[in-house]
Write a protein that holds these residues in place. Sequence first.
Motif, PDB file in Angstrom:
ATOM      1  N   ASN A   1      12.638  -5.047  27.137  1.00  0.00           N
ATOM      2  CA  ASN A   1      13.359  -5.311  25.887  1.00  0.00           C
ATOM      3  C   ASN A   1      12.598  -6.272  24.987  1.00  0.00           C
ATOM      4  OD1 ASN A   1      15.515  -3.621  26.429  1.00  0.00           O
ATOM      5  ND2 ASN A   1      16.715  -5.215  27.427  1.00  0.00           N
ATOM      6  N   TYR A   2      11.852  -7.196  25.598  1.00  0.00           N
ATOM      7  CA  TYR A   2      11.109  -8.194  24.832  1.00  0.00           C
ATOM      8  C   TYR A   2       9.746  -8.424  25.457  1.00  0.00           C
ATOM      9  CZ  TYR A   2      15.695  -9.127  22.839  1.00  0.00           C
ATOM     10  OH  TYR A   2      16.902  -8.990  22.221  1.00  0.00           O
ATOM     11  N   VAL A   3       8.759  -8.717  24.607  1.00  0.00           N
ATOM     12  CA  VAL A   3       7.427  -9.114  25.061  1.00  0.00           C
ATOM     13  C   VAL A   3       7.044 -10.384  24.312  1.00  0.00           C
ATOM     14  CG1 VAL A   3       6.722  -6.754  25.576  1.00  0.00           C
ATOM     15  CG2 VAL A   3       6.272  -7.706  23.305  1.00  0.00           C
ATOM     16  N   SER A   4       6.004 -11.059  24.793  1.00  0.00           N
ATOM     17  CA  SER A   4       5.572 -12.272  24.101  1.00  0.00           C
ATOM     18  C   SER A   4       4.945 -11.903  22.761  1.00  0.00           C
ATOM     19  CB  SER A   4       4.569 -13.049  24.960  1.00  0.00           C
ATOM     20  OG  SER A   4       3.342 -12.359  25.043  1.00  0.00           O
ATOM     21  N   LEU A   5       5.143 -12.756  21.775  1.00  0.00           N
ATOM     22  CA  LEU A   5       4.618 -12.504  20.432  1.00  0.00           C
ATOM     23  C   LEU A   5       3.092 -12.464  20.446  1.00  0.00           C
ATOM     24  CD1 LEU A   5       5.334 -12.099  17.463  1.00  0.00           C
ATOM     25  CD2 LEU A   5       5.327 -14.589  17.185  1.00  0.00           C
ATOM     26  N   GLY A   6       2.481 -13.277  21.318  1.00  0.00           N
ATOM     27  CA  GLY A   6       1.022 -13.272  21.418  1.00  0.00           C
ATOM     28  C   GLY A   6       0.496 -11.902  21.822  1.00  0.00           C
ATOM     29  N   LYS A   7       1.107 -11.267  22.835  1.00  0.00           N
ATOM     30  CA  LYS A   7       0.693  -9.935  23.274  1.00  0.00           C
ATOM     31  C   LYS A   7       0.920  -8.897  22.183  1.00  0.00           C
ATOM     32  CE  LYS A   7       1.217 -10.246  28.316  1.00  0.00           C
ATOM     33  NZ  LYS A   7       1.915  -9.670  29.499  1.00  0.00           N
ATOM     34  N   GLU A   8       2.025  -9.018  21.494  1.00  0.00           N
ATOM     35  CA  GLU A   8       2.328  -8.045  20.439  1.00  0.00           C
ATOM     36  C   GLU A   8       1.308  -8.138  19.309  1.00  0.00           C
ATOM     37  OE1 GLU A   8       4.630  -4.823  19.018  1.00  0.00           O
ATOM     38  OE2 GLU A   8       4.479  -5.810  20.974  1.00  0.00           O
ATOM     39  N   MET A   9       0.850  -9.351  18.991  1.00  0.00           N
ATOM     40  CA  MET A   9      -0.166  -9.506  17.955  1.00  0.00           C
ATOM     41  C   MET A   9      -1.503  -8.920  18.402  1.00  0.00           C
ATOM     42  SD  MET A   9       1.240 -10.750  15.263  1.00  0.00           S
ATOM     43  CE  MET A   9       2.727  -9.837  15.712  1.00  0.00           C
ATOM     44  N   ASP A  10      -1.832  -9.029  19.694  1.00  0.00           N
ATOM     45  CA  ASP A  10      -3.046  -8.385  20.206  1.00  0.00           C
ATOM     46  C   ASP A  10      -2.974  -6.879  20.021  1.00  0.00           C
ATOM     47  OD1 ASP A  10      -4.208 -10.767  20.980  1.00  0.00           O
ATOM     48  OD2 ASP A  10      -3.493 -10.641  23.070  1.00  0.00           O
ATOM     49  N   PHE A  11      -1.799  -6.328  20.307  1.00  0.00           N
ATOM     50  CA  PHE A  11      -1.600  -4.891  20.130  1.00  0.00           C
ATOM     51  C   PHE A  11      -1.774  -4.503  18.664  1.00  0.00           C
ATOM     52  CE2 PHE A  11       1.364  -1.502  18.947  1.00  0.00           C
ATOM     53  CZ  PHE A  11       0.868  -0.451  19.710  1.00  0.00           C
TER      54      PHE A  11
ATOM     55  N   PRO B   1      -2.258 -17.311  19.761  1.00  0.00           N
ATOM     56  CA  PRO B   1      -2.448 -16.219  20.732  1.00  0.00           C
ATOM     57  C   PRO B   1      -1.643 -16.406  22.012  1.00  0.00           C
ATOM     58  CG  PRO B   1      -4.558 -16.940  19.836  1.00  0.00           C
ATOM     59  CD  PRO B   1      -3.532 -17.933  19.373  1.00  0.00           C
ATOM     60  N   ASP B   2      -1.309 -17.657  22.339  1.00  0.00           N
ATOM     61  CA  ASP B   2      -0.544 -17.929  23.553  1.00  0.00           C
ATOM     62  C   ASP B   2       0.952 -18.098  23.272  1.00  0.00           C
ATOM     63  OD1 ASP B   2      -2.863 -17.920  25.161  1.00  0.00           O
ATOM     64  OD2 ASP B   2      -3.287 -20.000  24.614  1.00  0.00           O
ATOM     65  N   SER B   3       1.384 -17.690  22.104  1.00  0.00           N
ATOM     66  CA  SER B   3       2.794 -17.841  21.743  1.00  0.00           C
ATOM     67  C   SER B   3       3.694 -17.135  22.754  1.00  0.00           C
ATOM     68  CB  SER B   3       3.054 -17.264  20.346  1.00  0.00           C
ATOM     69  OG  SER B   3       4.439 -17.264  20.065  1.00  0.00           O
ATOM     70  N   ARG B   4       4.686 -17.874  23.278  1.00  0.00           N
ATOM     71  CA  ARG B   4       5.625 -17.310  24.253  1.00  0.00           C
ATOM     72  C   ARG B   4       6.933 -16.867  23.598  1.00  0.00           C
ATOM     73  NH1 ARG B   4       2.948 -15.416  27.807  1.00  0.00           N
ATOM     74  NH2 ARG B   4       4.844 -15.240  29.061  1.00  0.00           N
ATOM     75  N   THR B   5       7.013 -16.980  22.287  1.00  0.00           N
ATOM     76  CA  THR B   5       8.198 -16.474  21.602  1.00  0.00           C
ATOM     77  C   THR B   5       8.360 -14.990  21.919  1.00  0.00           C
ATOM     78  OG1 THR B   5       7.875 -18.030  19.793  1.00  0.00           O
ATOM     79  CG2 THR B   5       9.297 -16.148  19.363  1.00  0.00           C
ATOM     80  N   GLU B   6       9.566 -14.587  22.246  1.00  0.00           N
ATOM     81  CA  GLU B   6       9.773 -13.202  22.645  1.00  0.00           C
ATOM     82  C   GLU B   6      10.236 -12.361  21.460  1.00  0.00           C
ATOM     83  OE1 GLU B   6      12.153 -12.998  26.182  1.00  0.00           O
ATOM     84  OE2 GLU B   6      10.350 -13.349  27.395  1.00  0.00           O
ATOM     85  N   ILE B   7       9.696 -11.147  21.401  1.00  0.00           N
ATOM     86  CA  ILE B   7       9.986 -10.239  20.292  1.00  0.00           C
ATOM     87  C   ILE B   7      10.133  -8.830  20.858  1.00  0.00           C
ATOM     88  CG2 ILE B   7       7.563  -9.694  19.808  1.00  0.00           C
ATOM     89  CD1 ILE B   7      10.272 -10.368  17.147  1.00  0.00           C
ATOM     90  N   ALA B   8      10.919  -8.008  20.192  1.00  0.00           N
ATOM     91  CA  ALA B   8      11.062  -6.618  20.632  1.00  0.00           C
ATOM     92  C   ALA B   8       9.723  -5.901  20.473  1.00  0.00           C
ATOM     93  CB  ALA B   8      12.131  -5.918  19.806  1.00  0.00           C
ATOM     94  N   PRO B   9       9.259  -5.177  21.495  1.00  0.00           N
ATOM     95  CA  PRO B   9       7.952  -4.513  21.398  1.00  0.00           C
ATOM     96  C   PRO B   9       7.945  -3.427  20.329  1.00  0.00           C
ATOM     97  CG  PRO B   9       9.122  -3.772  23.353  1.00  0.00           C
ATOM     98  CD  PRO B   9       9.916  -4.918  22.787  1.00  0.00           C
ATOM     99  N   LEU B  10       6.831  -3.329  19.627  1.00  0.00           N
ATOM    100  CA  LEU B  10       6.586  -2.298  18.611  1.00  0.00           C
ATOM    101  C   LEU B  10       7.557  -2.366  17.438  1.00  0.00           C
ATOM    102  CD1 LEU B  10       5.825   0.798  20.903  1.00  0.00           C
ATOM    103  CD2 LEU B  10       4.271  -0.982  20.123  1.00  0.00           C
ATOM    104  N   ILE B  11       8.176  -3.525  17.224  1.00  0.00           N
ATOM    105  CA  ILE B  11       9.140  -3.635  16.120  1.00  0.00           C
ATOM    106  C   ILE B  11       8.447  -3.609  14.768  1.00  0.00           C
ATOM    107  CG2 ILE B  11       9.170  -6.166  15.957  1.00  0.00           C
ATOM    108  CD1 ILE B  11      12.290  -3.914  15.872  1.00  0.00           C
ATOM    109  N   PHE B  12       7.150  -4.012  14.728  1.00  0.00           N
ATOM    110  CA  PHE B  12       6.409  -4.056  13.460  1.00  0.00           C
ATOM    111  C   PHE B  12       5.523  -2.834  13.244  1.00  0.00           C
ATOM    112  CE2 PHE B  12       6.722  -8.572  14.884  1.00  0.00           C
ATOM    113  CZ  PHE B  12       7.592  -9.020  13.907  1.00  0.00           C
TER     114      PHE B  12
END
Length: 350
Positions: free
Chosen positions: A208-218, A244-255
């Motif tokens: 349901n959620y991934v870290s914002l850092g990982k989502e930005m890498d994607f 890049p190490d942000s642990r804020t959680e965000i819904a994957p592929l929302i952007f």
Amino acid sequence: MERDNSRFFEILTHLIGWGMLLGFPFFFLWNKSGEPIDWFEYLRHGIVSLFFCIIFYLNYFLLIPYYLFREKRNKYLIINVLIVVLLCTCNQLMQNYLFPEKAFKPGLKIIILFFLRDAFTMILTIGLAAAIHFSKKWTKMESARREAERDRTQAELKNLRNQLNPHFLLNTLNNIYALIAFDTEKAQMAVQELSKLLRHVLYENQQNYVSLGKEMDFIRNYIALMEIRLSAHVTVETHIDIDPDSRTEIAPLIFISLIENAFKHGISPTKPGFIRISFRESDAEIFCEIINSYHPKTSSDKSGSGIGLEQVRKRLELLYSGRYEWDKGVNAEKTEYVSRLVIRPYIGNE
């Protein structure tokens, strides 16, 4: 465990309630001079509490579940009337027989008055039992409703994710297909980049959620993939002001659909174009701004089905209702398309 706790507090509530009721006569019998309590007098008051206890639990354990909740209201009312009359009569007889010195002088008006007093109090006791039962029933129904709503939301989110994966893949494959016609080497590079992106889509998108850092890498990898097929007259500017190490959680592929939309409408085979993508994070919100030149596609263009932005809206409503702001549209000159999305996520697990 939750059910055991509920049961424990239910028993505790009953013990406290009846403890207060049985202890109440002490306020009338307490002798400030220090003389012993008249326990015989306490017993006289306690008999009344006993009858209240009988009618309460007859309703609580038997009459309400088996009659009132099973649509047998007439039987429920008749049985309660008979019980009230019986217990009130027994109370009057026991008081007169066990405590004759405290009994009131015989008289029809006096007998009727105290009979009605006892009956009214027992009716209130029945009402209390019914209120507690209805409260428990409402709590269970509300809990079931919330659980059903949660299941429905999860099912809808899963359905949206299942739609998003093929939609994302379709648009990317269309881009690679276009590359094959004029630059095979770039097409091969695009396939390699696509494999990296699919790894994220297949594994991270199941949460349901991934870290914002990982989502930005994607997102960086996706933009790099899209840039492979761009011509020289299209400029892409990317500003990602997020740790890049942000642990804020965000819904994957929302952007991702917003970026797909920019690459779809922001470029033209013959005209200059631009795409400006910006992300930043503050303590309370994530800000995404995408501005691109506006080149609307013709009806014959099949690069995308147009469901991406609608999916974004649905996911935002399901996951961030009341915690997001999204402004989008074409400017007055019809030259730029602007999309600004602000999300106020929970920090950590929801």
